[in-house]
Design an enzyme around this catalytic site. Structure first.
Site, short mmCIF file in Angstrom:
data_model
loop_
_atom_site.label_atom_id
_atom_site.label_comp_id
_atom_site.label_asym_id
_atom_site.label_seq_id
_atom_site.Cartn_x
_atom_site.Cartn_y
_atom_site.Cartn_z
N MET A 30 134.88 2.46 4.22
CA MET A 30 133.87 2.05 5.20
C MET A 30 134.36 2.36 6.62
O MET A 30 133.81 1.85 7.59
CB MET A 30 133.53 0.57 5.05
CG MET A 30 132.82 0.26 3.75
SD MET A 30 131.79 -1.24 3.78
CE MET A 30 133.00 -2.51 4.13
N GLY A 31 135.40 3.19 6.72
CA GLY A 31 135.85 3.63 8.03
C GLY A 31 136.75 2.62 8.72
O GLY A 31 137.28 1.70 8.10
N HIS A 34 143.03 2.60 8.67
CA HIS A 34 144.37 2.15 9.02
C HIS A 34 145.35 2.80 8.05
O HIS A 34 144.96 3.61 7.19
CB HIS A 34 144.48 0.63 8.99
CG HIS A 34 143.94 0.00 7.74
ND1 HIS A 34 144.55 0.15 6.51
CD2 HIS A 34 142.85 -0.78 7.52
CE1 HIS A 34 143.87 -0.51 5.60
NE2 HIS A 34 142.83 -1.07 6.17
N HIS A 37 144.49 2.87 4.30
CA HIS A 37 143.55 3.92 3.89
C HIS A 37 144.27 5.26 3.75
O HIS A 37 144.03 6.03 2.80
CB HIS A 37 142.44 4.08 4.92
CG HIS A 37 141.48 2.94 5.01
ND1 HIS A 37 141.40 2.14 6.12
CD2 HIS A 37 140.56 2.47 4.12
CE1 HIS A 37 140.47 1.22 5.92
NE2 HIS A 37 139.95 1.40 4.72
N GLY A 147 142.10 0.82 -3.44
CA GLY A 147 143.20 -0.09 -3.20
C GLY A 147 143.16 -1.30 -4.12
O GLY A 147 142.08 -1.76 -4.52
N ASP A 150 141.65 -5.56 -3.19
CA ASP A 150 140.50 -6.22 -3.79
C ASP A 150 140.58 -5.99 -5.30
O ASP A 150 139.99 -5.05 -5.84
CB ASP A 150 139.19 -5.67 -3.22
CG ASP A 150 138.00 -6.55 -3.56
OD1 ASP A 150 138.05 -7.20 -4.64
OD2 ASP A 150 137.05 -6.61 -2.80
N GLN A 153 137.24 -6.08 -7.25
CA GLN A 153 136.44 -4.87 -7.04
C GLN A 153 136.95 -3.74 -7.90
O GLN A 153 136.17 -2.99 -8.51
CB GLN A 153 136.50 -4.46 -5.57
CG GLN A 153 135.84 -3.12 -5.28
CD GLN A 153 135.88 -2.76 -3.83
OE1 GLN A 153 135.04 -3.20 -3.04
NE2 GLN A 153 136.86 -1.97 -3.42
N SER A 185 143.99 -4.48 6.52
CA SER A 185 142.54 -4.58 6.37
C SER A 185 141.88 -4.22 7.68
O SER A 185 142.40 -4.55 8.76
CB SER A 185 142.15 -6.01 5.96
OG SER A 185 140.75 -6.19 6.03
N ARG A 187 139.34 -5.62 8.75
CA ARG A 187 138.92 -6.89 9.34
C ARG A 187 140.06 -7.60 10.09
O ARG A 187 139.81 -8.57 10.80
CB ARG A 187 138.34 -7.81 8.26
CG ARG A 187 136.96 -7.37 7.78
CD ARG A 187 136.35 -8.40 6.83
NE ARG A 187 134.94 -8.13 6.57
CZ ARG A 187 134.48 -7.48 5.52
NH1 ARG A 187 135.33 -7.00 4.62
NH2 ARG A 187 133.19 -7.29 5.35
#
Length: 276
Positions: A30-31, A34, A37, A147, A150, A153, A185, A187
Site C-alpha cells: 500500500m506504499g 520502508h 518492504h 510479510g 500480519d 493475513q 510498519s 503506520r
C-alpha cells in the site's frame, strides 16, 4: 522501471513476460515504503526473473472511521526506492480502475477471517482477499511475497490460493524490526516521539512471553497473562490481546495494540522443539 496504471497494460506486460519464459515475482504493497518492504522486494527478486510491485491503498479493507483517507502516501519517494531495487514494473492503479462502478463480487475466506483482527475489524479480510484475488488475476505472478508481521493475513492468503486453485506460490518473509525491536510498519509514521518509545512494549511483551515459554510454560492462559502484564506497564498502550491458538506443538501469540491513533500489530511463533 515501467509504471503501469491500468489493468489492461499490466496484464499485457505480464503475458508477454510469461510467453518469454520469465518467472514473475510480485510484492503487493500500500506504499509509503520502508526497509521492511524493501526486504520483501529483495526476497522476491531472488525467486523470479521479473519483479513487479504494486502500490494501491485498498479502500475495501478499511472499516468506517479507520484511516483510509489519512493513510501515509509518498508515491515519488516510493518510485525512487523501487527503481534503486531494480523493480521491473510498478502497478499503480486508481480506485476507479480496481473497483469499477456497479461491482458486486467479493471474496471471503470464512473461518480464518473470523478471529483475531477479523473480530475487531469486521470486513477487513474480505477486503484483503478481494484485492489480492484481483491483483493476482491482473499481475499473473508465479509467486508473491508477504510479510509475516500480519500472521493472520498470510494464512488467509495461503488458504485463498489453495481454495481457488490460483497457482501462485506464497512466500512469507520474517518480520523486519527496528534496532529496538519495534516491527516496521507504515503506520509507525503516526507515532509521536513519546508514542514511538512506548510502542516497543509490543516486542518486549513477546520476548518476555517467549522466555517463559522456553522455560517450559505451556499454558495459554499463563502466557497471555504474562504478555498482558508487560503491556500494562506502558500507560500509552490501549491493548487488545488476541487469543493464543495452540495447534499440536506450536502456538502464535498475536498482539494488536493502539498507541495514539496508530493500531500496531506484532506476533511471535512459539514452536516446541522435536521430542520436547
Amino acid at each position: 522501471m515501467r509504471i503501469i496504471e491500468n489493468i489492461a497494460g499490466m496484464r499485457e506486460w505480464s503475458e508477454a513476460e510469461r510467453r518469454a519464459g520469465n518467472r514473475i515475482a510480485f510484492v503487493p504493497t500500500m506504499g509509503f515504503l520502508h526497509r521492511g518492504h524493501l526486504c520483501l522486494v529483495r526476497d522476491a527478486r531472488a525467486h523470479g526473473d521479473r519483479l513487479v510491485v504494486s502500490i494501491f491503498v485498498n479502500p475495501t479493507q478499511f472499516g468506517p472511521g479507520e484511516d483510509f483517507s489519512g493513510y501515509p502516501r509518498d508515491f515519488e519517494r516510493d518510485c525512487e526506492l523501487l527503481k534503486a531495487e531494480g523493480v521491473d514494473a510498478l502497478f499503480h492503479p486508481s480506485v476507479e480502475e480496481m473497483y469499477p462502478q456497479g461491482g458486486q463480487t467479493l471474496v471471503e475466506v470464512e473461518k480464518l477471517s473470523l478471529p483475531l483482527c477479523g473480530a475487531s475489524r469486521p470486513g477487513h479480510f474480505r477486503g484483503v482477499a478481494t484485492v489480492v484475488t484481483k491483483l493476482f488475476n491482473i499481475v499473473l505472478p508465479h509467486l508473491a511475497v508477504f510479510g509475516e508481521k500480519d500472521y493472520q493475513q498470510l494464512q488467509v492468503i495461503r488458504r485463498l490460493v489453495r481454495d481457488l486453485s490460483l497457482g501462485v506460490e506464497i512466500i512469507g518473509h520474517p518480520i523486519v524490526r527496528e534496532a529496538d525491536g519495534l516491527a516496521m510498519s507504515s503506520r509507525n509514521a503516526y507515532l509521536s516521539e513519546t508514542e514511538r518509545a512506548a510502542a516497543v512494549c509490543l516486542s518486549r511483551a513477546l520476548c518476555r512471553t517467549e522466555r517463559l515459554f522456553k522455560r517450559g510454560e505451556l499454558s495459554a492462559r499463563v502466557l497471555v497473562r504474562n504478555a498482558l502484564d508487560e503491556l500494562e506497564k506502558e500507560p500509552l498502550a490501549n491493548e487488545t490481546l488476541d487469543e493464543i491458538d495452540v495447534i499440536d506443538d506450536a502456538a502464535v501469540l498475536a498482539l494488536a495494540v493502539r498507541i495514539g491513533k496508530a493500531r500496531l500489530i506484532d506476533n511471535r511463533l512459539f514452536q516446541r522443539s522435536q521430542g520436547a
